[in-house]
Enzyme design. Structure first.
Site, PDB file in Angstrom:
ATOM      1  N   CYS A 304      31.738  25.011 -12.976  1.00  0.00           N
ATOM      2  CA  CYS A 304      33.039  25.467 -13.485  1.00  0.00           C
ATOM      3  C   CYS A 304      33.287  26.950 -13.247  1.00  0.00           C
ATOM      4  O   CYS A 304      34.403  27.367 -12.985  1.00  0.00           O
ATOM      5  CB  CYS A 304      33.131  25.157 -14.975  1.00  0.00           C
ATOM      6  N   GLU A 400      42.073  24.317  -8.417  1.00  0.00           N
ATOM      7  CA  GLU A 400      40.616  24.169  -8.521  1.00  0.00           C
ATOM      8  C   GLU A 400      40.160  23.023  -7.613  1.00  0.00           C
ATOM      9  O   GLU A 400      40.604  21.891  -7.758  1.00  0.00           O
ATOM     10  CB  GLU A 400      40.199  23.853  -9.967  1.00  0.00           C
TER      11      GLU A 400
HETATM   12  P1  NAD Z   1      37.177  15.270 -16.750  1.00  0.00           P
HETATM   13  O1  NAD Z   1      38.166  16.070 -17.513  1.00  0.00           O
HETATM   14  O2  NAD Z   1      37.671  14.258 -15.775  1.00  0.00           O
HETATM   15  O3  NAD Z   1      36.207  14.462 -17.748  1.00  0.00           O
HETATM   16  C1  NAD Z   1      35.445  15.111 -18.733  1.00  0.00           C
HETATM   17  C2  NAD Z   1      35.097  14.126 -19.831  1.00  0.00           C
HETATM   18  O4  NAD Z   1      36.310  13.722 -20.496  1.00  0.00           O
HETATM   19  C3  NAD Z   1      34.438  12.833 -19.342  1.00  0.00           C
HETATM   20  O5  NAD Z   1      33.442  12.458 -20.263  1.00  0.00           O
HETATM   21  C4  NAD Z   1      35.588  11.837 -19.348  1.00  0.00           C
HETATM   22  O6  NAD Z   1      35.180  10.491 -19.515  1.00  0.00           O
HETATM   23  C5  NAD Z   1      36.372  12.304 -20.570  1.00  0.00           C
HETATM   24  N1  NAD Z   1      37.798  11.936 -20.579  1.00  0.00           N
HETATM   25  C6  NAD Z   1      38.583  11.645 -19.516  1.00  0.00           C
HETATM   26  N2  NAD Z   1      39.850  11.410 -19.940  1.00  0.00           N
HETATM   27  C7  NAD Z   1      39.851  11.561 -21.288  1.00  0.00           C
HETATM   28  C8  NAD Z   1      40.847  11.464 -22.291  1.00  0.00           C
HETATM   29  N3  NAD Z   1      42.121  11.162 -21.993  1.00  0.00           N
HETATM   30  N4  NAD Z   1      40.494  11.698 -23.580  1.00  0.00           N
HETATM   31  C9  NAD Z   1      39.218  12.013 -23.904  1.00  0.00           C
HETATM   32  N5  NAD Z   1      38.230  12.119 -22.999  1.00  0.00           N
HETATM   33  C10 NAD Z   1      38.531  11.905 -21.697  1.00  0.00           C
HETATM   34  O7  NAD Z   1      36.206  16.333 -16.033  1.00  0.00           O
HETATM   35  P2  NAD Z   1      35.031  16.048 -15.020  1.00  0.00           P
HETATM   36  O8  NAD Z   1      35.628  15.606 -13.712  1.00  0.00           O
HETATM   37  O9  NAD Z   1      34.002  15.203 -15.670  1.00  0.00           O
HETATM   38  O10 NAD Z   1      34.396  17.512 -14.856  1.00  0.00           O
HETATM   39  C11 NAD Z   1      34.879  18.456 -13.961  1.00  0.00           C
HETATM   40  C12 NAD Z   1      35.776  19.455 -14.685  1.00  0.00           C
HETATM   41  O11 NAD Z   1      35.081  20.019 -15.786  1.00  0.00           O
HETATM   42  C13 NAD Z   1      36.151  20.638 -13.788  1.00  0.00           C
HETATM   43  O12 NAD Z   1      37.506  20.955 -14.002  1.00  0.00           O
HETATM   44  C14 NAD Z   1      35.257  21.761 -14.295  1.00  0.00           C
HETATM   45  O13 NAD Z   1      35.745  23.055 -14.047  1.00  0.00           O
HETATM   46  C15 NAD Z   1      35.180  21.444 -15.756  1.00  0.00           C
HETATM   47  N6  NAD Z   1      33.995  22.049 -16.381  1.00  0.00           N
HETATM   48  C16 NAD Z   1      34.158  23.105 -17.229  1.00  0.00           C
HETATM   49  C17 NAD Z   1      33.029  23.722 -17.790  1.00  0.00           C
HETATM   50  C18 NAD Z   1      33.146  24.893 -18.727  1.00  0.00           C
HETATM   51  O14 NAD Z   1      32.172  25.184 -19.424  1.00  0.00           O
HETATM   52  N7  NAD Z   1      34.273  25.578 -18.791  1.00  0.00           N
HETATM   53  C19 NAD Z   1      31.754  23.240 -17.482  1.00  0.00           C
HETATM   54  C20 NAD Z   1      31.641  22.151 -16.624  1.00  0.00           C
HETATM   55  C21 NAD Z   1      32.762  21.556 -16.078  1.00  0.00           C
END
Ligand code: NAD
Length: 496
Positions: A304, A400
Protein backbone atom coordinates in the site's frame (compact mmCIF):
# COMPACT_ATOMS: atom_id res chain seq x y z
CA UNK A 1 18.71 -21.99 -8.26
CA UNK A 2 16.10 -24.70 -7.53
CA UNK A 3 12.98 -24.01 -5.48
CA UNK A 4 13.08 -24.76 -1.77
CA UNK A 5 11.59 -28.03 -0.53
CA UNK A 6 7.98 -27.72 0.60
CA UNK A 7 7.67 -29.04 4.15
CA UNK A 8 5.50 -32.17 4.65
CA UNK A 9 3.41 -30.27 7.24
CA UNK A 10 2.57 -27.66 4.58
CA UNK A 11 1.27 -30.34 2.22
CA UNK A 12 -0.79 -31.95 4.96
CA UNK A 13 -2.20 -28.56 6.04
CA UNK A 14 -3.23 -27.68 2.47
CA UNK A 15 -5.02 -31.02 2.06
CA UNK A 16 -7.22 -30.47 5.10
CA UNK A 17 -10.86 -29.38 5.06
CA UNK A 18 -10.72 -25.69 5.98
CA UNK A 19 -13.61 -23.96 7.69
CA UNK A 20 -14.07 -21.28 10.33
CA UNK A 21 -12.19 -20.92 13.61
CA UNK A 22 -14.77 -20.19 16.29
CA UNK A 23 -14.55 -20.37 20.08
CA UNK A 24 -11.20 -22.14 20.02
CA UNK A 25 -12.26 -24.81 17.52
CA UNK A 26 -11.62 -25.33 13.84
CA UNK A 27 -15.05 -26.04 12.43
CA UNK A 28 -15.26 -28.47 9.52
CA UNK A 29 -17.16 -27.07 6.54
CA UNK A 30 -20.91 -27.38 7.00
CA UNK A 31 -22.57 -29.65 4.44
CA UNK A 32 -23.53 -27.61 1.37
CA UNK A 33 -21.23 -24.73 2.40
CA UNK A 34 -20.02 -22.51 -0.44
CA UNK A 35 -16.34 -23.21 -1.03
CA UNK A 36 -13.63 -20.63 -1.76
CA UNK A 37 -10.80 -21.96 -3.95
CA UNK A 38 -7.32 -20.80 -2.98
CA UNK A 39 -5.07 -20.57 -6.03
CA UNK A 40 -1.27 -20.58 -6.23
CA UNK A 41 -0.66 -17.55 -8.50
CA UNK A 42 2.68 -18.95 -9.70
CA UNK A 43 1.08 -22.10 -11.13
CA UNK A 44 -2.62 -21.13 -11.42
CA UNK A 45 -3.49 -24.40 -9.65
CA UNK A 46 -6.00 -24.63 -6.82
CA UNK A 47 -4.09 -25.63 -3.69
CA UNK A 48 -6.85 -25.63 -1.06
CA UNK A 49 -10.55 -25.19 -0.51
CA UNK A 50 -11.92 -23.08 2.32
CA UNK A 51 -15.59 -23.05 3.31
CA UNK A 52 -17.24 -19.64 3.30
CA UNK A 53 -18.92 -18.84 6.63
CA UNK A 54 -22.69 -19.14 6.79
CA UNK A 55 -24.66 -16.35 8.48
CA UNK A 56 -25.11 -18.64 11.47
CA UNK A 57 -21.34 -19.13 11.72
CA UNK A 58 -20.67 -15.38 11.61
CA UNK A 59 -23.22 -14.97 14.42
CA UNK A 60 -21.56 -17.79 16.37
CA UNK A 61 -18.13 -16.13 15.99
CA UNK A 62 -19.43 -12.80 17.30
CA UNK A 63 -21.24 -14.61 20.15
CA UNK A 64 -18.00 -16.40 21.10
CA UNK A 65 -16.04 -13.14 21.00
CA UNK A 66 -18.71 -11.42 23.13
CA UNK A 67 -18.73 -14.21 25.73
CA UNK A 68 -14.91 -14.13 25.91
CA UNK A 69 -14.90 -10.32 26.19
CA UNK A 70 -17.29 -10.42 29.14
CA UNK A 71 -15.80 -13.57 30.65
CA UNK A 72 -12.35 -15.06 30.35
CA UNK A 73 -10.65 -12.06 28.73
CA UNK A 74 -12.11 -9.58 31.24
CA UNK A 75 -10.64 -11.76 34.00
CA UNK A 76 -7.20 -11.94 32.37
CA UNK A 77 -4.80 -9.36 33.81
CA UNK A 78 -2.91 -6.97 31.52
CA UNK A 79 0.31 -8.79 32.47
CA UNK A 80 -1.15 -12.15 31.45
CA UNK A 81 -2.43 -10.66 28.19
CA UNK A 82 1.09 -9.43 27.43
CA UNK A 83 2.60 -12.81 28.30
CA UNK A 84 0.16 -14.54 25.96
CA UNK A 85 1.09 -12.19 23.09
CA UNK A 86 4.75 -13.07 23.70
CA UNK A 87 3.97 -16.78 23.54
CA UNK A 88 1.99 -16.22 20.32
CA UNK A 89 5.06 -14.54 18.80
CA UNK A 90 7.24 -17.48 19.92
CA UNK A 91 4.78 -19.97 18.38
CA UNK A 92 4.93 -18.13 15.06
CA UNK A 93 8.70 -18.20 15.01
CA UNK A 94 8.82 -21.87 16.02
CA UNK A 95 6.68 -22.64 12.93
CA UNK A 96 8.15 -19.82 10.85
CA UNK A 97 9.18 -21.77 7.78
CA UNK A 98 5.84 -23.58 7.60
CA UNK A 99 3.91 -20.29 7.82
CA UNK A 100 6.20 -18.55 5.31
CA UNK A 101 5.72 -21.35 2.79
CA UNK A 102 1.93 -21.29 3.14
CA UNK A 103 1.97 -17.51 2.66
CA UNK A 104 4.22 -17.64 -0.43
CA UNK A 105 2.16 -20.43 -1.99
CA UNK A 106 -1.06 -18.44 -1.62
CA UNK A 107 0.14 -14.91 -2.45
CA UNK A 108 3.17 -15.35 -4.74
CA UNK A 109 5.23 -13.33 -2.29
CA UNK A 110 8.94 -14.19 -2.33
CA UNK A 111 9.85 -16.68 0.37
CA UNK A 112 12.38 -14.16 1.74
CA UNK A 113 9.63 -11.59 2.22
CA UNK A 114 7.21 -14.06 3.81
CA UNK A 115 9.93 -15.07 6.27
CA UNK A 116 10.97 -11.50 6.98
CA UNK A 117 7.60 -9.72 7.19
CA UNK A 118 4.74 -12.17 7.59
CA UNK A 119 6.66 -14.20 10.16
CA UNK A 120 9.54 -12.06 11.47
CA UNK A 121 7.92 -8.63 11.61
CA UNK A 122 4.58 -10.12 12.66
CA UNK A 123 6.29 -11.63 15.70
CA UNK A 124 7.98 -8.27 16.35
CA UNK A 125 4.58 -6.54 16.25
CA UNK A 126 3.06 -9.02 18.70
CA UNK A 127 5.96 -8.44 21.12
CA UNK A 128 5.54 -4.68 20.69
CA UNK A 129 1.87 -4.88 21.66
CA UNK A 130 2.73 -7.30 24.49
CA UNK A 131 4.79 -4.51 26.03
CA UNK A 132 1.85 -2.10 25.84
CA UNK A 133 -0.61 -4.40 27.64
CA UNK A 134 0.58 -3.26 31.09
CA UNK A 135 0.97 0.41 30.12
CA UNK A 136 -2.50 1.41 29.00
CA UNK A 137 -3.84 3.82 31.58
CA UNK A 138 -5.95 6.91 32.16
CA UNK A 139 -5.07 10.14 33.97
CA UNK A 140 -5.89 11.87 37.22
CA UNK A 141 -7.28 15.39 36.79
CA UNK A 142 -8.09 18.35 39.03
CA UNK A 143 -11.57 19.89 38.52
CA UNK A 144 -11.97 23.60 39.30
CA UNK A 145 -15.64 23.58 40.38
CA UNK A 146 -16.35 26.02 43.21
CA UNK A 147 -16.71 24.22 46.52
CA UNK A 148 -20.21 25.14 47.87
CA UNK A 149 -20.23 23.22 51.15
CA UNK A 150 -16.53 22.67 51.68
CA UNK A 151 -16.39 19.52 49.57
CA UNK A 152 -13.41 18.71 47.34
CA UNK A 153 -13.34 17.14 43.92
CA UNK A 154 -11.16 14.72 42.12
CA UNK A 155 -11.41 13.30 38.60
CA UNK A 156 -9.85 10.54 36.58
CA UNK A 157 -10.15 8.92 33.20
CA UNK A 158 -10.33 5.18 32.67
CA UNK A 159 -9.34 3.44 29.46
CA UNK A 160 -11.90 0.70 28.82
CA UNK A 161 -11.66 -1.81 25.95
CA UNK A 162 -14.27 -1.05 23.26
CA UNK A 163 -15.49 -4.67 23.08
CA UNK A 164 -15.68 -7.03 20.12
CA UNK A 165 -13.68 -5.78 17.12
CA UNK A 166 -14.24 -6.95 13.54
CA UNK A 167 -10.94 -7.02 11.62
CA UNK A 168 -11.24 -7.06 7.82
CA UNK A 169 -7.98 -7.87 6.05
CA UNK A 170 -6.60 -7.53 2.49
CA UNK A 171 -4.61 -10.22 0.65
CA UNK A 172 -1.19 -8.60 0.33
CA UNK A 173 0.23 -9.01 3.87
CA UNK A 174 -2.58 -10.86 5.67
CA UNK A 175 -0.64 -12.17 8.71
CA UNK A 176 1.20 -8.91 9.44
CA UNK A 177 -1.79 -6.61 8.94
CA UNK A 178 -4.01 -8.92 10.99
CA UNK A 179 -1.42 -8.94 13.81
CA UNK A 180 -1.36 -5.12 13.89
CA UNK A 181 -5.09 -5.38 14.59
CA UNK A 182 -5.39 -8.36 16.96
CA UNK A 183 -2.15 -7.45 18.76
CA UNK A 184 -3.59 -4.00 19.50
CA UNK A 185 -7.07 -5.33 20.29
CA UNK A 186 -5.91 -8.07 22.67
CA UNK A 187 -3.43 -5.77 24.45
CA UNK A 188 -6.29 -3.35 25.15
CA UNK A 189 -8.61 -6.10 26.45
CA UNK A 190 -10.82 -6.40 23.34
CA UNK A 191 -11.68 -9.63 21.57
CA UNK A 192 -11.83 -10.08 17.82
CA UNK A 193 -13.45 -11.69 14.82
CA UNK A 194 -11.13 -11.59 11.81
CA UNK A 195 -12.20 -11.88 8.22
CA UNK A 196 -9.16 -12.58 6.03
CA UNK A 197 -9.22 -11.91 2.31
CA UNK A 198 -11.00 -14.64 0.37
CA UNK A 199 -7.80 -14.92 -1.73
CA UNK A 200 -5.40 -15.68 1.13
CA UNK A 201 -7.04 -17.02 4.29
CA UNK A 202 -4.73 -19.99 4.86
CA UNK A 203 -1.80 -18.58 6.85
CA UNK A 204 -4.10 -16.96 9.40
CA UNK A 205 -6.07 -20.19 9.79
CA UNK A 206 -2.83 -22.01 10.65
CA UNK A 207 -1.61 -19.20 12.92
CA UNK A 208 -4.70 -19.25 15.08
CA UNK A 209 -4.26 -22.99 15.68
CA UNK A 210 -0.71 -22.32 16.85
CA UNK A 211 -1.99 -19.53 19.12
CA UNK A 212 -4.43 -21.96 20.73
CA UNK A 213 -1.46 -24.20 21.51
CA UNK A 214 0.23 -21.16 23.06
CA UNK A 215 -2.70 -20.69 25.47
CA UNK A 216 -5.10 -18.36 23.60
CA UNK A 217 -8.41 -18.70 25.47
CA UNK A 218 -11.47 -19.83 23.51
CA UNK A 219 -13.39 -17.05 21.79
CA UNK A 220 -10.73 -14.34 22.13
CA UNK A 221 -9.72 -14.55 18.45
CA UNK A 222 -12.06 -16.03 15.86
CA UNK A 223 -11.83 -16.30 12.07
CA UNK A 224 -14.65 -16.34 9.55
CA UNK A 225 -14.08 -16.68 5.81
CA UNK A 226 -15.81 -15.03 2.91
CA UNK A 227 -15.97 -11.96 0.72
CA UNK A 228 -17.79 -8.65 0.95
CA UNK A 229 -21.08 -10.16 2.19
CA UNK A 230 -19.35 -11.74 5.15
CA UNK A 231 -17.62 -8.42 5.90
CA UNK A 232 -20.93 -6.57 5.75
CA UNK A 233 -22.62 -9.04 8.10
CA UNK A 234 -19.88 -8.45 10.64
CA UNK A 235 -20.11 -4.66 10.31
CA UNK A 236 -23.89 -4.71 10.78
CA UNK A 237 -23.78 -7.05 13.78
CA UNK A 238 -25.18 -5.25 16.85
CA UNK A 239 -22.50 -6.79 19.13
CA UNK A 240 -19.55 -5.53 17.06
CA UNK A 241 -18.24 -2.38 18.75
CA UNK A 242 -15.53 -1.43 16.26
CA UNK A 243 -14.51 -2.23 12.71
CA UNK A 244 -10.81 -2.18 11.84
CA UNK A 245 -10.51 -2.32 8.06
CA UNK A 246 -7.55 -2.46 5.68
CA UNK A 247 -8.13 -2.54 1.94
CA UNK A 248 -8.94 -0.39 -1.06
CA UNK A 249 -10.40 3.10 -0.81
CA UNK A 250 -13.55 2.05 -2.69
CA UNK A 251 -14.31 -0.73 -0.22
CA UNK A 252 -13.28 1.49 2.68
CA UNK A 253 -16.01 3.99 1.82
CA UNK A 254 -18.58 1.17 1.82
CA UNK A 255 -17.25 -0.09 5.15
CA UNK A 256 -17.34 3.36 6.76
CA UNK A 257 -20.87 4.05 5.49
CA UNK A 258 -22.11 0.66 6.69
CA UNK A 259 -20.53 1.13 10.14
CA UNK A 260 -22.18 4.53 10.62
CA UNK A 261 -25.53 3.24 9.35
CA UNK A 262 -25.33 0.09 11.51
CA UNK A 263 -25.10 1.52 15.02
CA UNK A 264 -22.73 4.46 14.65
CA UNK A 265 -20.13 1.73 15.10
CA UNK A 266 -16.64 3.18 15.41
CA UNK A 267 -14.25 2.37 12.59
CA UNK A 268 -10.69 2.83 11.38
CA UNK A 269 -9.73 2.56 7.72
CA UNK A 270 -6.28 1.85 6.31
CA UNK A 271 -6.66 2.37 2.57
CA UNK A 272 -4.79 2.64 -0.69
CA UNK A 273 -2.40 5.26 -1.96
CA UNK A 274 -0.76 6.79 -5.02
CA UNK A 275 2.46 7.45 -3.24
CA UNK A 276 4.99 9.95 -4.55
CA UNK A 277 8.76 9.67 -4.46
CA UNK A 278 10.35 13.07 -5.05
CA UNK A 279 13.92 13.29 -6.34
CA UNK A 280 15.38 16.75 -5.79
CA UNK A 281 18.13 18.03 -8.10
CA UNK A 282 20.87 17.37 -5.53
CA UNK A 283 19.82 13.77 -4.76
CA UNK A 284 22.26 10.88 -4.86
CA UNK A 285 20.76 9.19 -7.91
CA UNK A 286 22.41 5.80 -7.40
CA UNK A 287 21.17 5.57 -3.81
CA UNK A 288 17.68 6.72 -4.86
CA UNK A 289 17.48 4.22 -7.72
CA UNK A 290 18.56 1.38 -5.42
CA UNK A 291 16.06 2.47 -2.74
CA UNK A 292 13.19 2.83 -5.20
CA UNK A 293 13.90 -0.54 -6.81
CA UNK A 294 13.81 -2.19 -3.41
CA UNK A 295 10.59 -0.53 -2.31
CA UNK A 296 8.65 0.04 -5.53
CA UNK A 297 8.89 -3.53 -6.81
CA UNK A 298 8.98 -5.62 -3.65
CA UNK A 299 6.05 -8.09 -3.61
CA UNK A 300 5.46 -7.04 -7.23
CA UNK A 301 4.51 -3.54 -6.05
CA UNK A 302 1.51 -4.86 -4.11
CA UNK A 303 2.36 -2.78 -1.06
CA UNK A 304 0.00 0.00 0.00
CA UNK A 305 2.79 2.46 0.83
CA UNK A 306 5.03 1.64 -2.16
CA UNK A 307 6.03 4.50 -4.46
CA UNK A 308 3.97 4.58 -7.67
CA UNK A 309 4.74 8.14 -8.82
CA UNK A 310 8.28 9.40 -9.24
CA UNK A 311 8.74 13.16 -9.62
CA UNK A 312 12.28 13.93 -10.78
CA UNK A 313 13.99 17.25 -11.23
CA UNK A 314 14.18 17.86 -15.01
CA UNK A 315 17.98 17.95 -15.05
CA UNK A 316 18.27 14.41 -13.56
CA UNK A 317 15.34 12.66 -15.24
CA UNK A 318 17.19 10.98 -18.15
CA UNK A 319 19.88 9.63 -15.84
CA UNK A 320 17.27 8.29 -13.39
CA UNK A 321 15.13 6.66 -16.11
CA UNK A 322 18.13 5.04 -17.75
CA UNK A 323 19.50 3.58 -14.51
CA UNK A 324 16.10 2.34 -13.32
CA UNK A 325 15.17 0.72 -16.64
CA UNK A 326 18.59 -0.92 -16.87
CA UNK A 327 18.24 -2.42 -13.39
CA UNK A 328 14.63 -3.53 -13.96
CA UNK A 329 15.56 -5.46 -17.11
CA UNK A 330 17.91 -7.56 -14.98
CA UNK A 331 15.48 -8.51 -12.21
CA UNK A 332 15.04 -12.27 -12.10
CA UNK A 333 11.39 -13.28 -12.55
CA UNK A 334 10.19 -16.70 -11.40
CA UNK A 335 8.84 -18.88 -8.64
CA UNK A 336 8.54 -17.17 -5.24
CA UNK A 337 9.95 -20.38 -3.77
CA UNK A 338 13.26 -19.89 -5.64
CA UNK A 339 15.48 -17.93 -3.27
CA UNK A 340 17.33 -16.26 -6.16
CA UNK A 341 14.15 -14.82 -7.70
CA UNK A 342 13.39 -11.09 -7.30
CA UNK A 343 9.94 -10.87 -8.96
CA UNK A 344 7.18 -13.40 -8.41
CA UNK A 345 3.66 -13.41 -9.81
CA UNK A 346 0.83 -10.95 -9.17
CA UNK A 347 -1.12 -12.41 -6.24
CA UNK A 348 -4.43 -13.27 -7.86
CA UNK A 349 -6.23 -13.29 -11.19
CA UNK A 350 -8.43 -10.17 -10.74
CA UNK A 351 -5.38 -8.13 -9.72
CA UNK A 352 -3.36 -9.59 -12.64
CA UNK A 353 -6.09 -8.60 -15.08
CA UNK A 354 -6.26 -5.12 -13.55
CA UNK A 355 -2.48 -4.65 -13.98
CA UNK A 356 -2.68 -5.84 -17.61
CA UNK A 357 -5.39 -3.23 -18.28
CA UNK A 358 -3.11 -0.53 -16.90
CA UNK A 359 -0.37 -1.79 -19.24
CA UNK A 360 -2.73 -1.28 -22.19
CA UNK A 361 -3.47 2.24 -21.02
CA UNK A 362 0.24 2.94 -20.57
CA UNK A 363 1.03 1.83 -24.13
CA UNK A 364 -1.78 4.04 -25.44
CA UNK A 365 -1.28 7.13 -23.34
CA UNK A 366 2.23 7.31 -21.89
CA UNK A 367 5.78 6.28 -22.83
CA UNK A 368 6.76 2.74 -21.77
CA UNK A 369 10.45 2.72 -20.83
CA UNK A 370 10.54 -0.97 -19.94
CA UNK A 371 8.18 -3.85 -19.18
CA UNK A 372 4.38 -3.38 -19.40
CA UNK A 373 3.93 -6.92 -20.70
CA UNK A 374 2.70 -10.21 -19.33
CA UNK A 375 5.33 -12.96 -19.16
CA UNK A 376 4.43 -15.87 -21.45
CA UNK A 377 3.57 -19.19 -19.80
CA UNK A 378 1.68 -20.29 -16.73
CA UNK A 379 1.19 -18.04 -13.72
CA UNK A 380 0.21 -14.41 -13.21
CA UNK A 381 3.67 -13.04 -14.05
CA UNK A 382 4.26 -9.57 -15.48
CA UNK A 383 7.43 -7.67 -16.29
CA UNK A 384 8.57 -4.98 -13.85
CA UNK A 385 7.62 -1.75 -15.52
CA UNK A 386 8.79 1.84 -15.82
CA UNK A 387 6.59 4.45 -17.48
CA UNK A 388 7.26 8.06 -18.37
CA UNK A 389 4.11 10.17 -18.16
CA UNK A 390 3.39 12.64 -20.94
CA UNK A 391 1.15 14.85 -18.79
CA UNK A 392 0.29 15.05 -15.07
CA UNK A 393 -3.17 13.75 -16.03
CA UNK A 394 -1.88 10.42 -17.45
CA UNK A 395 -3.95 7.61 -15.90
CA UNK A 396 -0.80 5.82 -14.72
CA UNK A 397 0.11 8.90 -12.73
CA UNK A 398 -3.35 9.23 -11.14
CA UNK A 399 -4.82 5.78 -10.28
CA UNK A 400 -3.49 3.19 -7.83
CA UNK A 401 -2.14 0.27 -9.91
CA UNK A 402 -0.95 -1.93 -7.01
CA UNK A 403 1.57 -3.65 -9.26
CA UNK A 404 5.27 -3.46 -10.25
CA UNK A 405 4.87 -0.15 -12.04
CA UNK A 406 6.52 3.20 -11.36
CA UNK A 407 5.56 6.26 -13.42
CA UNK A 408 8.03 9.09 -13.81
CA UNK A 409 7.16 12.76 -14.27
CA UNK A 410 9.88 15.41 -14.63
CA UNK A 411 9.32 18.80 -12.96
CA UNK A 412 10.92 22.16 -13.50
CA UNK A 413 10.36 23.94 -10.19
CA UNK A 414 9.37 22.92 -6.70
CA UNK A 415 6.09 24.83 -6.71
CA UNK A 416 4.91 22.86 -9.74
CA UNK A 417 6.17 19.59 -8.22
CA UNK A 418 4.29 20.15 -4.94
CA UNK A 419 1.10 20.96 -6.79
CA UNK A 420 1.33 17.66 -8.71
CA UNK A 421 2.35 15.65 -5.64
CA UNK A 422 -0.72 16.84 -3.73
CA UNK A 423 -3.13 16.72 -6.68
CA UNK A 424 -4.51 13.29 -5.75
CA UNK A 425 -7.37 12.09 -3.56
CA UNK A 426 -4.85 9.87 -1.74
CA UNK A 427 -2.41 10.74 1.04
CA UNK A 428 -0.80 7.60 2.43
CA UNK A 429 2.96 8.07 2.02
CA UNK A 430 5.68 10.00 0.19
CA UNK A 431 9.46 10.16 0.11
CA UNK A 432 11.97 12.94 -0.47
CA UNK A 433 15.38 12.07 -1.89
CA UNK A 434 17.92 14.81 -1.19
CA UNK A 435 21.17 15.58 0.63
CA UNK A 436 19.83 18.97 1.66
CA UNK A 437 18.19 18.34 5.02
CA UNK A 438 17.12 21.97 5.40
CA UNK A 439 15.20 21.75 2.14
CA UNK A 440 13.65 18.44 3.23
CA UNK A 441 12.51 20.01 6.51
CA UNK A 442 10.86 22.86 4.60
CA UNK A 443 9.09 20.49 2.17
CA UNK A 444 7.84 17.90 4.71
CA UNK A 445 4.95 20.05 6.03
CA UNK A 446 3.87 20.83 2.46
CA UNK A 447 3.47 17.18 1.40
CA UNK A 448 -0.03 15.81 2.10
CA UNK A 449 0.71 12.30 3.39
CA UNK A 450 0.42 10.28 6.61
CA UNK A 451 4.12 9.33 6.41
CA UNK A 452 7.01 11.16 4.73
CA UNK A 453 10.35 9.37 4.45
CA UNK A 454 13.64 11.08 3.64
CA UNK A 455 16.16 9.06 1.56
CA UNK A 456 14.10 5.90 2.13
CA UNK A 457 10.58 4.65 1.34
CA UNK A 458 8.18 2.05 2.83
CA UNK A 459 10.04 1.47 6.07
CA UNK A 460 7.46 0.74 8.76
CA UNK A 461 8.35 0.38 12.40
CA UNK A 462 6.08 -0.66 15.26
CA UNK A 463 7.04 2.44 17.26
CA UNK A 464 5.97 4.83 14.48
CA UNK A 465 2.25 5.40 13.73
CA UNK A 466 1.13 4.47 10.21
CA UNK A 467 -1.98 5.59 8.34
CA UNK A 468 -3.27 7.92 5.69
CA UNK A 469 -4.73 11.38 5.22
CA UNK A 470 -7.42 12.30 2.67
CA UNK A 471 -8.86 9.18 0.94
CA UNK A 472 -6.05 6.98 2.29
CA UNK A 473 -7.70 6.40 5.61
CA UNK A 474 -9.10 7.25 8.99
CA UNK A 475 -7.00 6.52 12.10
CA UNK A 476 -3.55 5.09 12.66
CA UNK A 477 -2.04 1.70 13.45
CA UNK A 478 1.24 1.09 15.35
CA UNK A 479 2.91 3.55 17.71
CA UNK A 480 0.70 4.43 20.69
CA UNK A 481 -2.06 5.71 18.38
CA UNK A 482 -3.93 2.38 18.53
CA UNK A 483 -4.90 2.99 22.16
CA UNK A 484 -7.41 5.69 21.17
CA UNK A 485 -8.98 3.35 18.65
CA UNK A 486 -9.35 0.22 20.79
CA UNK A 487 -10.37 1.84 24.09
CA UNK A 488 -13.17 4.15 25.26
CA UNK A 489 -12.23 6.96 27.59
CA UNK A 490 -14.52 7.05 30.66
CA UNK A 491 -14.43 10.16 32.87
CA UNK A 492 -15.07 9.82 36.59
CA UNK A 493 -15.62 12.87 38.82
CA UNK A 494 -15.91 12.48 42.60
CA UNK A 495 -16.89 14.82 45.42
CA UNK A 496 -15.59 14.04 48.91
P1 NAD B 1 -10.34 -4.88 -1.01
O1 NAD B 1 -10.86 -3.55 -0.58
O2 NAD B 1 -10.83 -5.46 -2.29
O3 NAD B 1 -10.65 -6.00 0.11
C1 NAD B 1 -10.20 -5.86 1.44
C2 NAD B 1 -11.07 -6.71 2.34
O4 NAD B 1 -12.41 -6.19 2.34
C3 NAD B 1 -11.19 -8.18 1.92
O5 NAD B 1 -11.19 -8.99 3.07
C4 NAD B 1 -12.55 -8.22 1.23
O6 NAD B 1 -13.17 -9.50 1.26
C5 NAD B 1 -13.34 -7.23 2.08
N1 NAD B 1 -14.50 -6.62 1.41
C6 NAD B 1 -14.71 -6.47 0.08
N2 NAD B 1 -15.87 -5.81 -0.13
C7 NAD B 1 -16.40 -5.54 1.10
C8 NAD B 1 -17.56 -4.87 1.54
N3 NAD B 1 -18.44 -4.34 0.68
N4 NAD B 1 -17.78 -4.77 2.88
C9 NAD B 1 -16.90 -5.29 3.77
N5 NAD B 1 -15.78 -5.93 3.40
C10 NAD B 1 -15.51 -6.05 2.08
O7 NAD B 1 -8.74 -4.75 -1.01
P2 NAD B 1 -7.68 -5.82 -1.47
O8 NAD B 1 -7.74 -5.94 -2.97
O9 NAD B 1 -7.81 -7.05 -0.64
O10 NAD B 1 -6.31 -5.12 -1.04
C11 NAD B 1 -5.65 -4.19 -1.83
C12 NAD B 1 -5.96 -2.77 -1.36
O11 NAD B 1 -5.67 -2.65 0.02
C13 NAD B 1 -5.09 -1.73 -2.06
O12 NAD B 1 -5.88 -0.61 -2.37
C14 NAD B 1 -4.05 -1.37 -1.00
O13 NAD B 1 -3.48 -0.09 -1.15
C15 NAD B 1 -4.86 -1.49 0.26
N6 NAD B 1 -4.00 -1.70 1.43
C16 NAD B 1 -3.86 -0.69 2.34
C17 NAD B 1 -3.01 -0.86 3.44
C18 NAD B 1 -2.80 0.22 4.46
O14 NAD B 1 -2.31 -0.09 5.55
N7 NAD B 1 -3.16 1.46 4.19
C19 NAD B 1 -2.32 -2.07 3.60
C20 NAD B 1 -2.51 -3.07 2.66
C21 NAD B 1 -3.36 -2.89 1.58
Amino acid sequence: MPCIQILPEVFSFLERQHGQFIDGQTRAPASGAAMLSVTNPATESVIAQVAAASEAEVDAAVAAATAAFEGVWAQTSPYERGQLLLRMADAMEAHGEELAQIESLTTGKSIHLSRMLDVGQTAVALRYYAGWATKISGQTLSPSFPSLRGERYSAMTLREPVGVVAGIIPWNFGPMIAAWKFGAALACGCTMVLKPSEFSPLTLLRMVELFTGAGLPDGVLNIVNGGGDCGQQLIHHPDVAKVSFTGSAGTGIKVGRAAVAAHLTRFTLELGGKNAAILLADANVDAAVTGLLQTGYVHQGQVCAAPERLFVSQERVDEVCEKMAQALRHLKIGSPLDEAVQQGPISNKPQYEKVLQYFETAHRQSQVLCGARAVDGTGYFVEPTLIRARTPQDVLLCEEVFGPVLTVMPYEDEGQMLEWVNDTPFGLSASLWTNDLAKAMRLIPQVQAGTVWVNMHTFLDCAVPFGGVKASGVGRELGSAFIDDYTELKSVIMAY
